[in-house]
Design a protein around this motif. Structure first.
Motif, PDB file in Angstrom:
ATOM      1  N   ARG A 123       0.825  -1.209   0.000  1.00 57.00           N
ATOM      2  CA  ARG A 123       0.000   0.000   0.000  1.00 57.00           C
ATOM      3  C   ARG A 123       0.858   1.259   0.000  1.00 57.00           C
ATOM      4  O   ARG A 123       0.487   2.289   0.542  1.00 57.00           O
ATOM      5  CB  ARG A 123      -0.956  -0.002   1.211  1.00 57.00           C
ATOM      6  CG  ARG A 123      -1.941  -1.169   1.193  1.00 57.00           C
ATOM      7  CD  ARG A 123      -2.758  -1.222   2.445  1.00 57.00           C
ATOM      8  NE  ARG A 123      -3.609  -2.411   2.474  1.00 57.00           N
ATOM      9  CZ  ARG A 123      -4.290  -2.820   3.544  1.00 57.00           C
ATOM     10  NH1 ARG A 123      -4.203  -2.143   4.681  1.00 57.00           N
ATOM     11  NH2 ARG A 123      -5.032  -3.899   3.493  1.00 57.00           N
ATOM     12  N   THR A 124       2.040   1.128  -0.587  1.00 58.61           N
ATOM     13  CA  THR A 124       2.961   2.254  -0.699  1.00 58.61           C
ATOM     14  C   THR A 124       3.219   2.522  -2.173  1.00 58.61           C
ATOM     15  O   THR A 124       3.659   1.634  -2.899  1.00 58.61           O
ATOM     16  CB  THR A 124       4.291   1.949   0.013  1.00 58.61           C
ATOM     17  OG1 THR A 124       4.029   1.636   1.381  1.00 58.61           O
ATOM     18  CG2 THR A 124       5.226   3.147  -0.071  1.00 58.61           C
ATOM     19  N   ARG A 125       2.964   3.760  -2.582  1.00 58.71           N
ATOM     20  CA  ARG A 125       3.172   4.091  -3.993  1.00 58.71           C
ATOM     21  C   ARG A 125       4.657   4.094  -4.324  1.00 58.71           C
ATOM     22  O   ARG A 125       5.485   4.534  -3.521  1.00 58.71           O
ATOM     23  CB  ARG A 125       2.586   5.464  -4.295  1.00 58.71           C
ATOM     24  CG  ARG A 125       1.085   5.557  -4.134  1.00 58.71           C
ATOM     25  CD  ARG A 125       0.596   6.957  -4.418  1.00 58.71           C
ATOM     26  NE  ARG A 125       0.866   7.352  -5.792  1.00 58.71           N
ATOM     27  CZ  ARG A 125       0.573   8.555  -6.281  1.00 58.71           C
ATOM     28  NH1 ARG A 125       0.017   9.465  -5.520  1.00 58.71           N
ATOM     29  NH2 ARG A 125       0.845   8.834  -7.554  1.00 58.71           N
ATOM     30  N   PRO A 126       5.021   3.606  -5.501  1.00 58.23           N
ATOM     31  CA  PRO A 126       6.429   3.669  -5.906  1.00 58.23           C
ATOM     32  C   PRO A 126       6.923   5.110  -5.957  1.00 58.23           C
ATOM     33  O   PRO A 126       6.151   6.029  -6.232  1.00 58.23           O
ATOM     34  CB  PRO A 126       6.420   3.032  -7.306  1.00 58.23           C
ATOM     35  CG  PRO A 126       5.159   2.223  -7.362  1.00 58.23           C
ATOM     36  CD  PRO A 126       4.181   2.951  -6.498  1.00 58.23           C
ATOM     37  N   GLY A 127       8.211   5.316  -5.677  1.00 58.80           N
ATOM     38  CA  GLY A 127       8.776   6.653  -5.677  1.00 58.80           C
ATOM     39  C   GLY A 127       8.850   7.246  -7.074  1.00 58.80           C
ATOM     40  O   GLY A 127       8.776   6.539  -8.084  1.00 58.80           O
ATOM     41  N   ALA A 128       8.995   8.562  -7.116  1.00 56.59           N
ATOM     42  CA  ALA A 128       9.046   9.267  -8.398  1.00 56.59           C
ATOM     43  C   ALA A 128      10.250   8.822  -9.227  1.00 56.59           C
ATOM     44  O   ALA A 128      10.160   8.707 -10.452  1.00 56.59           O
ATOM     45  CB  ALA A 128       9.097  10.781  -8.159  1.00 56.59           C
ATOM     46  N   LEU A 129      11.381   8.554  -8.548  1.00 56.21           N
ATOM     47  CA  LEU A 129      12.571   8.144  -9.294  1.00 56.21           C
ATOM     48  C   LEU A 129      12.357   6.787  -9.946  1.00 56.21           C
ATOM     49  O   LEU A 129      12.743   6.576 -11.093  1.00 56.21           O
ATOM     50  CB  LEU A 129      13.791   8.110  -8.374  1.00 56.21           C
ATOM     51  CG  LEU A 129      15.124   7.868  -9.087  1.00 56.21           C
ATOM     52  CD1 LEU A 129      16.218   8.743  -8.489  1.00 56.21           C
ATOM     53  CD2 LEU A 129      15.538   6.413  -9.002  1.00 56.21           C
ATOM     54  N   TRP A 130      11.733   5.853  -9.209  1.00 56.36           N
ATOM     55  CA  TRP A 130      11.458   4.538  -9.801  1.00 56.36           C
ATOM     56  C   TRP A 130      10.517   4.683 -10.990  1.00 56.36           C
ATOM     57  O   TRP A 130      10.718   4.064 -12.035  1.00 56.36           O
ATOM     58  CB  TRP A 130      10.848   3.597  -8.765  1.00 56.36           C
ATOM     59  CG  TRP A 130      10.490   2.257  -9.361  1.00 56.36           C
ATOM     60  CD1 TRP A 130      11.311   1.182  -9.536  1.00 56.36           C
ATOM     61  CD2 TRP A 130       9.216   1.863  -9.902  1.00 56.36           C
ATOM     62  NE1 TRP A 130      10.636   0.150 -10.150  1.00 56.36           N
ATOM     63  CE2 TRP A 130       9.354   0.533 -10.384  1.00 56.36           C
ATOM     64  CE3 TRP A 130       7.975   2.490 -10.027  1.00 56.36           C
ATOM     65  CZ2 TRP A 130       8.301  -0.163 -10.957  1.00 56.36           C
ATOM     66  CZ3 TRP A 130       6.915   1.789 -10.618  1.00 56.36           C
ATOM     67  CH2 TRP A 130       7.100   0.480 -11.072  1.00 56.36           C
ATOM     68  N   LEU A 131       9.476   5.506 -10.830  1.00 59.25           N
ATOM     69  CA  LEU A 131       8.528   5.694 -11.925  1.00 59.25           C
ATOM     70  C   LEU A 131       9.230   6.278 -13.157  1.00 59.25           C
ATOM     71  O   LEU A 131       9.021   5.811 -14.277  1.00 59.25           O
ATOM     72  CB  LEU A 131       7.398   6.623 -11.477  1.00 59.25           C
ATOM     73  CG  LEU A 131       6.411   6.047 -10.450  1.00 59.25           C
ATOM     74  CD1 LEU A 131       5.471   7.134  -9.950  1.00 59.25           C
ATOM     75  CD2 LEU A 131       5.620   4.894 -11.061  1.00 59.25           C
ATOM     76  N   GLY A 132      10.081   7.285 -12.916  1.00 57.80           N
ATOM     77  CA  GLY A 132      10.776   7.905 -14.034  1.00 57.80           C
ATOM     78  C   GLY A 132      11.772   6.967 -14.693  1.00 57.80           C
ATOM     79  O   GLY A 132      11.826   6.869 -15.923  1.00 57.80           O
ATOM     80  N   ALA A 133      12.569   6.269 -13.867  1.00 58.31           N
ATOM     81  CA  ALA A 133      13.571   5.362 -14.411  1.00 58.31           C
ATOM     82  C   ALA A 133      12.915   4.191 -15.126  1.00 58.31           C
ATOM     83  O   ALA A 133      13.378   3.751 -16.183  1.00 58.31           O
ATOM     84  CB  ALA A 133      14.478   4.844 -13.294  1.00 58.31           C
ATOM     85  N   THR A 134      11.820   3.675 -14.552  1.00 58.92           N
ATOM     86  CA  THR A 134      11.117   2.550 -15.184  1.00 58.92           C
ATOM     87  C   THR A 134      10.469   2.984 -16.491  1.00 58.92           C
ATOM     88  O   THR A 134      10.487   2.255 -17.485  1.00 58.92           O
ATOM     89  CB  THR A 134      10.060   1.976 -14.225  1.00 58.92           C
ATOM     90  OG1 THR A 134      10.699   1.503 -13.045  1.00 58.92           O
ATOM     91  CG2 THR A 134       9.310   0.822 -14.878  1.00 58.92           C
ATOM     92  N   ALA A 135       9.889   4.206 -16.502  1.00 56.39           N
ATOM     93  CA  ALA A 135       9.290   4.709 -17.739  1.00 56.39           C
ATOM     94  C   ALA A 135      10.354   4.865 -18.823  1.00 56.39           C
ATOM     95  O   ALA A 135      10.139   4.490 -19.985  1.00 56.39           O
ATOM     96  CB  ALA A 135       8.597   6.050 -17.474  1.00 56.39           C
ATOM     97  N   LEU A 136      11.508   5.403 -18.444  1.00 56.20           N
ATOM     98  CA  LEU A 136      12.597   5.580 -19.403  1.00 56.20           C
ATOM     99  C   LEU A 136      13.096   4.232 -19.912  1.00 56.20           C
ATOM    100  O   LEU A 136      13.273   4.028 -21.123  1.00 56.20           O
ATOM    101  CB  LEU A 136      13.745   6.353 -18.737  1.00 56.20           C
ATOM    102  CG  LEU A 136      14.858   6.889 -19.647  1.00 56.20           C
ATOM    103  CD1 LEU A 136      14.286   7.877 -20.658  1.00 56.20           C
ATOM    104  CD2 LEU A 136      15.942   7.557 -18.807  1.00 56.20           C
ATOM    105  N   SER A 137      13.306   3.291 -18.975  1.00 58.43           N
ATOM    106  CA  SER A 137      13.805   1.970 -19.360  1.00 58.43           C
ATOM    107  C   SER A 137      12.794   1.222 -20.212  1.00 58.43           C
ATOM    108  O   SER A 137      13.151   0.551 -21.183  1.00 58.43           O
ATOM    109  CB  SER A 137      14.145   1.158 -18.110  1.00 58.43           C
ATOM    110  OG  SER A 137      15.126   1.804 -17.343  1.00 58.43           O
TER     111      SER A 137
END
Length: 307
Positions: A123-137
């Motif tokens: 129940r914890t949202r992923p961090g902004a860095l993970w979202l950005g890095a995952t979107a880029l990858s």
């Protein structure tokens, strides 16, 4: 940072899997290759971790261990089943749609699935860095996939196999992260997975044609796939997972399609057009961003949702 390096090293070893199969002898099947890979690698992984745990107990006092209740035992069994299922699904994809495309699809879907699954459990949202890095990858993965598949239509069964392999890997990452959060030692977690998967493979062995193991190329392929891409790779992955979130570790394993694509170019003589070349650069940038943001150790608090 050492946890990031361990997971990236595991991803590099994972990335040799499809090429190793492509260089193997004729007459192999996805199921047979998967069975031998697990029989060799899973057994060695269980023995390696058992020996390491024995040495650890001799050198230092044994801390209080978690109780082997139904939940952790069930999670260990789940990782073993997922590791077994992953094999034929992954090799089905590589045998029908090629090494680069199938690896990209399988590992490109894993981080997103792992992040969503971990989000649902914690129940914890992923961090902004993970979202950005995952979107880029993932963008890089998509560019690789579209570019790699430009030569012809993808086989539907192979696509199902690749996505199924990605889902299996995501479940392994999240289940192992929960076990580590509950206090189980990485040796126990990865050893149980390897030993359980090897036991399943042993049951399937009488129904599998592995005569290709008598071929020197088949023997080398089987040993590499088992010892390097199972024993060493999963030992590194699980140890690195102890200091990272499951979603982060799964994203770092996008180094696997990067490795597979490079090997396809250098070893299998494949060619990349402009689009997949850009994909390689974008994927590498995403991995560097995630590695930079994962320099600190993961917080050790356990998951908020149990059971």
């Amino acid at each position: 940072m050492r946890f990031v390096i361990a997971v990236v090293a595991a991803a590099l070893l994972f990335g040799t899997t499809g090429t190793s199969q492509a260089l193997g002898p004729e007459g192999t099947t996805p199921f047979a290759v998967g069975v031998m890979r697990l029989l060799i690698g899973g057994t060695a992984l269980a023995l390696l971790t058992a020996g390491a745990a024995w040495l650890r107990r001799r050198r230092a006092p044994v801390p209080a261990r978690p109780r082997p209740t139904a939940v952790p035992l069930g999670l260990m069994a789940l990782t073993a089943v997922c590791l077994f299922v992953y094999q034929p699904l992954f090799f089905l994809g590589t045998s029908t749609n090629g090494v680069a495309v199938s690896t990209v699809i399988a590992l490109g879907s894993a981080p997103v699935l792992a992040g969503l699954l971990e989000w649902a459990l914690t129940r914890t949202r992923p961090g902004a860095l993970w979202l950005g890095a995952t979107a880029l990858s993932t963008t890089g993965v998509a560019l690789l996939g579209f570019g790699g598949g430009a030569g012809g239509s993808a086989d539907p069964a192979g696509l199902v196999g690749s996505f199924g392999a990605g889902a299996s890997f995501a479940v392994i990452a999240v289940a192992q992260r929960r076990l580590l959060d509950a206090g189980w030692h990485p040796f126990t977690v990865v050893g149980a997975m390897g030993g359980g998967a090897a036991a399943i493979a042993l049951v399937a062995l009488p129904f599998t044609d592995v005569s290709w193991m008598a071929d020197p190329r088949g023997l080398v392929m089987g040993l590499w796939l088992g010892l390097a891409t199972i024993t060493v790779a999963y030992a590194l992955f699980t140890w690195g997972l102890g200091g990272l979130k499951a979603a982060t570790a799964a994203t770092l394993t996008l180094g696997e399609p990067l490795t597979a694509s490079v090997l396809g170019l250098a070893v299998l003589g494949e060619h990349l057009a402009l689009l997949p070349t850009i994909g390689l650069v974008v994927l590498g940038a995403g991995l560097i961003l995630l590695a930079w943001g994962s320099r600190t150790r993961r917080a050790p608090e356990p998951f908020a949702v149990e059971g």
